[in-house]
Design a protein around this motif. Sequence first.
Motif, PDB file in Angstrom:
ATOM      1  N   ARG A 264      -7.105   4.795   1.742  1.00  0.00           N
ATOM      2  CA  ARG A 264      -6.336   5.998   1.384  1.00  0.00           C
ATOM      3  C   ARG A 264      -7.271   7.189   1.460  1.00  0.00           C
ATOM      4  NH1 ARG A 264      -1.698   7.011  -1.992  1.00  0.00           N
ATOM      5  NH2 ARG A 264      -1.844   9.073  -2.955  1.00  0.00           N
TER       6      ARG A 264
ATOM      7  N   HIS B 198       0.810  -1.215   0.000  1.00  0.00           N
ATOM      8  CA  HIS B 198       0.000   0.000   0.000  1.00  0.00           C
ATOM      9  C   HIS B 198       0.843   1.264   0.000  1.00  0.00           C
ATOM     10  CE1 HIS B 198       0.830   0.590   4.279  1.00  0.00           C
ATOM     11  NE2 HIS B 198       0.709  -0.729   4.358  1.00  0.00           N
TER      12      HIS B 198
ATOM     13  N   HIS C  31      -2.871   7.468   5.054  1.00  0.00           N
ATOM     14  CA  HIS C  31      -3.205   6.054   5.037  1.00  0.00           C
ATOM     15  C   HIS C  31      -3.856   5.742   6.371  1.00  0.00           C
ATOM     16  CE1 HIS C  31      -0.172   4.523   1.792  1.00  0.00           C
ATOM     17  NE2 HIS C  31      -0.915   5.522   1.368  1.00  0.00           N
TER      18      HIS C  31
ATOM     19  N   TYR D 155      -3.827  -2.298   6.737  1.00  0.00           N
ATOM     20  CA  TYR D 155      -4.160  -1.144   5.902  1.00  0.00           C
ATOM     21  C   TYR D 155      -5.667  -1.103   5.712  1.00  0.00           C
ATOM     22  CZ  TYR D 155      -4.562   1.783   1.751  1.00  0.00           C
ATOM     23  OH  TYR D 155      -4.921   2.749   0.865  1.00  0.00           O
TER      24      TYR D 155
END
Length: 156
Positions: free
Chosen positions: A152, A62, A140, A149
């Motif tokens: 965004r 990511h 993030h 993650y």
Amino acid sequence: MSFKISGLPVEEFRPLFGLSDAELAARGVIRHTATAPVGFPCRVTLEDAAQGQTLLLLNYLHQGADTPYRSSHAIYVSEAARETRTLVDELPQCLVVRPYISLRAFDAAGMMTAAEIAPGAELVPVIERLLADPQVACLHAHNAGRGCYAARIERN
């Protein structure tokens, strides 16, 4: 400060949908079935998968910048995902329900400039404060517990 939250591009994952468990394993991917209504967040649709729905658990790069902050982590992607979700000035429920989210601010070169942790339901003022810094190119979001993650976030 207007912002948008984007899921990952579904096109990156479509080739994995429907592969056998053995074919997935050869690629380092594991198929899971959601066993609860919360806890299996798809990073394409930005929604928790429904109980009984299948998801792919895989490692995803990511933060691909060639910096000390280059990073990949485990994510879930629902095999039912059909399109990438983008929200404007709105938080996806899969972030809101999490006890804590880590927000990491990156500049255009991929260097981390700031980071904060906040309850999922209280992210908007933190997002706005971090994006108010002209040096910040994007944020993030990560689950604070396991570090996965999540999404965004950029200026809109």
